[in-house]
Structure formats: C-alpha cells, structure tokens
Design a protein around this motif. Structure first.
Motif, PDB file in Angstrom:
ATOM      1  N   VAL A   1       0.593  -1.103  -0.077  1.00  0.00           N
ATOM      2  CA  VAL A   1       0.161   0.125  -0.209  1.00  0.00           C
ATOM      3  C   VAL A   1       0.882   1.106  -0.367  1.00  0.00           C
ATOM      4  O   VAL A   1       0.203   2.357  -0.243  1.00  0.00           O
ATOM      5  N   GLY A   2       2.292   0.973  -0.369  1.00  0.00           N
ATOM      6  CA  GLY A   2       2.958   2.081   0.237  1.00  0.00           C
ATOM      7  C   GLY A   2       4.227   1.882   0.282  1.00  0.00           C
ATOM      8  O   GLY A   2       4.720   1.080   0.371  1.00  0.00           O
ATOM      9  N   SER A   3       5.335   3.154  -0.184  1.00  0.00           N
ATOM     10  CA  SER A   3       6.407   2.752  -0.303  1.00  0.00           C
ATOM     11  C   SER A   3       7.297   4.540   0.034  1.00  0.00           C
ATOM     12  O   SER A   3       6.759   5.393  -0.262  1.00  0.00           O
ATOM     13  N   GLY A   4       8.453   4.072   1.341  1.00  0.00           N
ATOM     14  CA  GLY A   4       9.438   5.526   1.869  1.00  0.00           C
ATOM     15  C   GLY A   4       9.905   5.504   0.365  1.00  0.00           C
ATOM     16  O   GLY A   4      10.368   4.199   0.006  1.00  0.00           O
ATOM     17  N   LYS A   5      10.974   6.221   1.322  1.00  0.00           N
ATOM     18  CA  LYS A   5      12.349   6.464   0.502  1.00  0.00           C
ATOM     19  C   LYS A   5      12.844   5.154   1.741  1.00  0.00           C
ATOM     20  O   LYS A   5      13.588   4.140  -0.175  1.00  0.00           O
ATOM     21  N   VAL A   6      12.653   4.445   1.849  1.00  0.00           N
ATOM     22  CA  VAL A   6      13.664   3.247   2.727  1.00  0.00           C
ATOM     23  C   VAL A   6      12.856   2.131   3.510  1.00  0.00           C
ATOM     24  O   VAL A   6      13.765   1.145   3.636  1.00  0.00           O
ATOM     25  N   ARG A   7      11.795   2.536   3.446  1.00  0.00           N
ATOM     26  CA  ARG A   7      10.794   1.707   3.898  1.00  0.00           C
ATOM     27  C   ARG A   7       9.394   1.087   2.867  1.00  0.00           C
ATOM     28  O   ARG A   7       9.173   2.008   2.343  1.00  0.00           O
ATOM     29  N   GLU A   8       8.853  -0.315   3.597  1.00  0.00           N
ATOM     30  CA  GLU A   8       7.480  -0.433   2.334  1.00  0.00           C
ATOM     31  C   GLU A   8       6.862  -1.138   3.905  1.00  0.00           C
ATOM     32  O   GLU A   8       7.162  -1.002   4.403  1.00  0.00           O
ATOM     33  N   LEU A   9       5.129  -0.482   3.115  1.00  0.00           N
ATOM     34  CA  LEU A   9       3.981  -0.576   3.624  1.00  0.00           C
ATOM     35  C   LEU A   9       3.079  -2.014   3.200  1.00  0.00           C
ATOM     36  O   LEU A   9       2.618  -1.895   1.826  1.00  0.00           O
ATOM     37  N   TYR A  10       2.711  -2.280   4.117  1.00  0.00           N
ATOM     38  CA  TYR A  10       1.141  -3.520   3.385  1.00  0.00           C
ATOM     39  C   TYR A  10       0.608  -3.920   4.272  1.00  0.00           C
ATOM     40  O   TYR A  10       0.678  -3.965   5.568  1.00  0.00           O
TER      41      TYR A  10
ATOM     42  N   ARG B   1      -5.152  -3.657  10.451  1.00  0.00           N
ATOM     43  CA  ARG B   1      -3.391  -4.314  10.598  1.00  0.00           C
ATOM     44  C   ARG B   1      -2.710  -3.639   8.928  1.00  0.00           C
ATOM     45  O   ARG B   1      -2.755  -4.375   8.266  1.00  0.00           O
ATOM     46  N   LEU B   2      -1.108  -3.104   9.701  1.00  0.00           N
ATOM     47  CA  LEU B   2      -0.489  -3.289   8.270  1.00  0.00           C
ATOM     48  C   LEU B   2       0.629  -3.901   8.909  1.00  0.00           C
ATOM     49  O   LEU B   2       1.325  -4.086  10.268  1.00  0.00           O
ATOM     50  N   LEU B   3       1.909  -3.758   7.949  1.00  0.00           N
ATOM     51  CA  LEU B   3       3.221  -4.739   8.296  1.00  0.00           C
ATOM     52  C   LEU B   3       4.073  -4.030   7.510  1.00  0.00           C
ATOM     53  O   LEU B   3       3.720  -3.200   6.115  1.00  0.00           O
ATOM     54  N   LEU B   4       5.164  -2.651   8.294  1.00  0.00           N
ATOM     55  CA  LEU B   4       6.068  -1.978   8.664  1.00  0.00           C
ATOM     56  C   LEU B   4       7.544  -2.527   8.044  1.00  0.00           C
ATOM     57  O   LEU B   4       7.669  -3.234   8.808  1.00  0.00           O
ATOM     58  N   VAL B   5       8.161  -2.300   6.220  1.00  0.00           N
ATOM     59  CA  VAL B   5       9.169  -3.702   6.289  1.00  0.00           C
ATOM     60  C   VAL B   5      10.500  -2.605   5.791  1.00  0.00           C
ATOM     61  O   VAL B   5      10.154  -1.688   5.227  1.00  0.00           O
TER      62      VAL B   5
ATOM     63  N   ASN C   1       0.503   3.174  21.593  1.00  0.00           N
ATOM     64  CA  ASN C   1       1.406   2.573  19.903  1.00  0.00           C
ATOM     65  C   ASN C   1       1.400   1.473  18.605  1.00  0.00           C
ATOM     66  O   ASN C   1      -0.316   1.017  20.002  1.00  0.00           O
ATOM     67  N   HIS C   2       1.162   1.798  17.946  1.00  0.00           N
ATOM     68  CA  HIS C   2       0.885   0.920  17.543  1.00  0.00           C
ATOM     69  C   HIS C   2       1.520  -0.153  17.084  1.00  0.00           C
ATOM     70  O   HIS C   2       0.049  -0.918  16.336  1.00  0.00           O
ATOM     71  N   LEU C   3       2.265  -0.900  17.757  1.00  0.00           N
ATOM     72  CA  LEU C   3       2.965  -2.102  17.514  1.00  0.00           C
ATOM     73  C   LEU C   3       2.138  -3.266  18.459  1.00  0.00           C
ATOM     74  O   LEU C   3       1.600  -2.788  18.891  1.00  0.00           O
TER      75      LEU C   3
ATOM     76  N   GLU D   1       4.653  -5.918  12.472  1.00  0.00           N
ATOM     77  CA  GLU D   1       3.463  -5.873  12.580  1.00  0.00           C
ATOM     78  C   GLU D   1       2.193  -4.480  13.217  1.00  0.00           C
ATOM     79  O   GLU D   1       2.795  -4.618  14.714  1.00  0.00           O
ATOM     80  N   CYS D   2       1.286  -3.405  12.823  1.00  0.00           N
ATOM     81  CA  CYS D   2       0.648  -2.849  13.605  1.00  0.00           C
ATOM     82  C   CYS D   2      -0.343  -2.427  13.192  1.00  0.00           C
ATOM     83  O   CYS D   2      -0.841  -2.153  12.582  1.00  0.00           O
ATOM     84  N   ARG D   3      -1.002  -1.925  14.379  1.00  0.00           N
ATOM     85  CA  ARG D   3      -2.601  -1.422  14.769  1.00  0.00           C
ATOM     86  C   ARG D   3      -2.685  -0.585  13.352  1.00  0.00           C
ATOM     87  O   ARG D   3      -2.085   0.622  12.964  1.00  0.00           O
ATOM     88  N   ARG D   4      -3.996  -0.435  12.768  1.00  0.00           N
ATOM     89  CA  ARG D   4      -4.248   0.508  11.407  1.00  0.00           C
ATOM     90  C   ARG D   4      -4.648   1.146  11.947  1.00  0.00           C
ATOM     91  O   ARG D   4      -5.982   1.245  12.322  1.00  0.00           O
ATOM     92  N   LEU D   5      -4.174   2.983  11.826  1.00  0.00           N
ATOM     93  CA  LEU D   5      -4.670   4.105  11.916  1.00  0.00           C
ATOM     94  C   LEU D   5      -5.040   5.071  11.213  1.00  0.00           C
ATOM     95  O   LEU D   5      -4.841   4.816   9.512  1.00  0.00           O
ATOM     96  N   ARG D   6      -5.661   5.538  11.912  1.00  0.00           N
ATOM     97  CA  ARG D   6      -6.225   7.508  10.816  1.00  0.00           C
ATOM     98  C   ARG D   6      -5.083   8.192  11.436  1.00  0.00           C
ATOM     99  O   ARG D   6      -5.180   8.651  11.840  1.00  0.00           O
ATOM    100  N   MET D   7      -4.518   8.689  10.162  1.00  0.00           N
ATOM    101  CA  MET D   7      -2.646   9.567  10.468  1.00  0.00           C
ATOM    102  C   MET D   7      -2.875  11.053  10.378  1.00  0.00           C
ATOM    103  O   MET D   7      -4.100  11.086   9.897  1.00  0.00           O
ATOM    104  N   LEU D   8      -2.381  11.164  11.614  1.00  0.00           N
ATOM    105  CA  LEU D   8      -2.963  13.287  11.773  1.00  0.00           C
ATOM    106  C   LEU D   8      -2.058  14.157  10.636  1.00  0.00           C
ATOM    107  O   LEU D   8      -0.852  12.741  10.419  1.00  0.00           O
TER     108      LEU D   8
ATOM    109  N   ALA E   1       3.164   5.911  16.613  1.00  0.00           N
ATOM    110  CA  ALA E   1       2.574   5.096  15.095  1.00  0.00           C
ATOM    111  C   ALA E   1       4.463   5.597  14.371  1.00  0.00           C
ATOM    112  O   ALA E   1       5.247   6.043  15.051  1.00  0.00           O
ATOM    113  N   ASP E   2       4.328   4.804  13.575  1.00  0.00           N
ATOM    114  CA  ASP E   2       4.979   4.655  12.286  1.00  0.00           C
ATOM    115  C   ASP E   2       6.490   4.392  13.528  1.00  0.00           C
ATOM    116  O   ASP E   2       6.631   3.326  14.257  1.00  0.00           O
ATOM    117  N   GLU E   3       7.980   4.613  13.578  1.00  0.00           N
ATOM    118  CA  GLU E   3       9.014   4.548  13.789  1.00  0.00           C
ATOM    119  C   GLU E   3       9.336   5.636  14.829  1.00  0.00           C
ATOM    120  O   GLU E   3       9.032   6.839  14.894  1.00  0.00           O
TER     121      GLU E   3
END
Ligand code: PZK
Length: 286
Positions: A7-16, A22-26, A66-68, A79-86, A201-203
């Motif tokens: 569902v998303g890409s950062g410069k050095v991370r991927e989101l599923y 639930r989301l998976l932050l890699v 936190n989301h962990l 693995e983290c809770r899926r939230l509505r991000m600010l 959330a996030d890192e």
C-alpha cells in the motif's frame, strides 16, 4: 507475506496491508544521504531500526499507547494497528540544528517559538521545543507554526500531541544521554484508533527519524558528526558527488564502518547484543 497487499513506499521502507485492521511495516537496508537513496545497501540496517523502534515502543507505553502489535522473526517487519494518521509531523528539538538552525538564523524563531539571541548552531535549548511540519507529498517537509498546525488537526488535538511529543522526547533523550548518545531532535507521527484515541505510530526514535550525535564529540558552534551516517557523508563529500540522483556506490570499508555504527547505537541504547535480537527479535520488547 503471501496475502499482504502493498500500500505504500517510503525512501527506505515499504508498507503492506495484512487486513482491514493491520499493516506490515518493512524496513529495508537502503540508506539515503543528502535526500538521495544510494545504490549500495547497509546489511542489517533495517533490522537495527526495527529493533530500536520496538525497544522505544515497549519503553514508552506509560507515556502513550502505540501501534506495535508484533515484531516478525525476520527482525525487519513490524505488524501494527491500522490508524487514521494525523496530517502533521510532530518534531521535537532539544538542540538547534538543520531547518531549526536555518529558521532561527534568518528570523530568530522556530515554528513561532522566539528563542534567545546569539544561539550557535547545535546549541542545546533550555527546554525542548515542539516544531510541527507538514507532510509534503514531494518529500520536503515544511515547518509550520503551532497556529497553522492547529488549523490542520484542531487546537485540542494539537495541545495533546505537543504534550505527548515532548514527554516522549524527554524520556528517550535522557535514556540516550546515559548511553553517550545525544538525540538532538526527532520526528513523531501519531494516528487515531477507532475510538478516536491518539496512538504513537510509524518509527520510534531511530537514527532515520532523528539526529543522533556522539556525546563525546559534542562541540556546539557548528554542525555535529552524525552517529550513524558520518562515514557515508564523508565518503560522498570526498567523491565530489553533486548530491543529485544517482548517488555513488559505497566501498566495502564505508559499508562495514556504517553497519558497525548502527549496531553500536542499537547495543548502547538497548544494552542488548544485536546477535540476541537477530536470534529472537521479541527480546527487545521485554
Ligand atoms: C502509515 N506511513 C508512512 C509510508 C512506510 C511508511 N499505523 C499506521 N496506520 C496507518 N497508516 C500508517 C501507519 C503507520 N506507521 C505510515 N504511511 C501510513 C510510510 C511508506 C512506507 F513504511
């Protein structure tokens, strides 16, 4: 990962997405410097950052939920809770560096905080300040005043994320200082759960979301060496690279030295061997 949907890409991370909740932050081993992702990876960098985030999430639960949900056995997936991000980045600065220093030098203020005259680059601030930024889709976040941030999330919500951000920074910066690491500044992200509660959330307080400085080399009055990326920056400066895509390949000694610095930060902050984390990532949560 068979049924994880990207569902998303950062410069050095991927989101599923794992499911609706639930989301998976890699965290990959990619490294960026001067805003460019380099063609050479730093082995285990993603595991170090994932382990450090897990460590801080476990140790800040009394300050903020936190989301962990879980760390995967690969050590790089959360693995983290899926939230509505600010829609704001919650930056806290304990020292004057980066865009904070730039803004102070031209206006005497950072995000509406008027600071004392005659501060030097990298000076410690009398109290940490909350300096929100917008999430620019194009990459470069823009500092905003607390008034502007209040227009985005509401005054009440802003007051609460400011209070939480300062408390999280103070807890982590005090701990890190005892480990010989200055956390000069850091960026938090918060989301809302189904009940409208704020969730960290996030890192969490990694060298990618923060400035880590070696305390024994701290000398205000100019820029400080980066705890983690200084070998990479020095190498890039020596090559004469013009800091636009593509970046240079890193030689083996720069890769090895940088990997060692990430692992040193992990081991100093967690007081755990990185090999123990690799054998069982959940040990960092105890
Ligand atoms: C979320 N990002 C940043 C972008 C990445 C990370 N718990 C959450 N719930 C909903 N959304 C997010 C999170 C978190 N964390 C995080 N974007 C959305 C991001 C691209 C890749 F790894």
């Amino acid at each position: 990962m068979a049924d994880a949907v990207h569902v998303g890409s950062g410069k050095v991370r991927e989101l599923y997405a794992l499911d609706d909740a639930r989301l998976l932050l890699v965290a990959s081993d990619r490294i960026s410097t001067f805003d460019v992702v380099l063609p050479t990876e730093i082995p285990d960098k993603g595991r170090v950052l994932t382990g450090l985030s897990g460590f801080w999430f476990a140790r800040t639960q009394s300050v903020c939920p936190n989301h962990l949900l879980a760390l995967r056995p690969d050590g790089r997936s959360t693995e983290c809770r899926r939230l509505r991000m600010l829609p704001i980045e919650c930056v806290v600065r304990g020292y004057l560096s980066g865009s904070g220093w730039k803004d102070y030098r031209t206006t005497g203020e950072v995000c509406g905080h008027r600071l004392p005259a005659a501060l030097r680059e990298s000076d410690r601030l009398a109290e940490p300040i909350f300096t929100p930024a917008t999430k620019a889709a194009s990459g470069h976040d823009e500092n905003i005043t607390r008034t502007q941030a209040a227009a985005l999330v509401g005054a009440e919500q802003l007051a609460e994320v400011e209070r939480l951000s300062i408390a999280l920074y103070q807890l982590a910066a005090d701990h890190a200082r005892g480990c010989g690491i200055i956390i000069a500044d850091t960026k938090f992200e918060f989301g809302l759960d189904g009940g409208g509660r704020l969730v960290f959330a996030d890192e969490a307080l990694t060298p990618d979301s923060s400035r880590f400085w070696p305390a024994d080399e701290y000398k205000p009055g100019g820029p400080q060496p980066s705890f983690d990326k200084q070998f990479v920056r020095d190498f890039c400066e020596r090559t004469g690279w013009n800091k636009t895509y593509p970046g240079p390949q890193l030689p083996a000694d720069v890769v090895a030295g940088t990997r060692a610095r990430y692992i040193e930060a992990f081991e100093r902050l967690t007081s755990m061997k990185f090999s123990t984390y690799l054998a069982n990532p959940t040990t960092v949560l105890k």
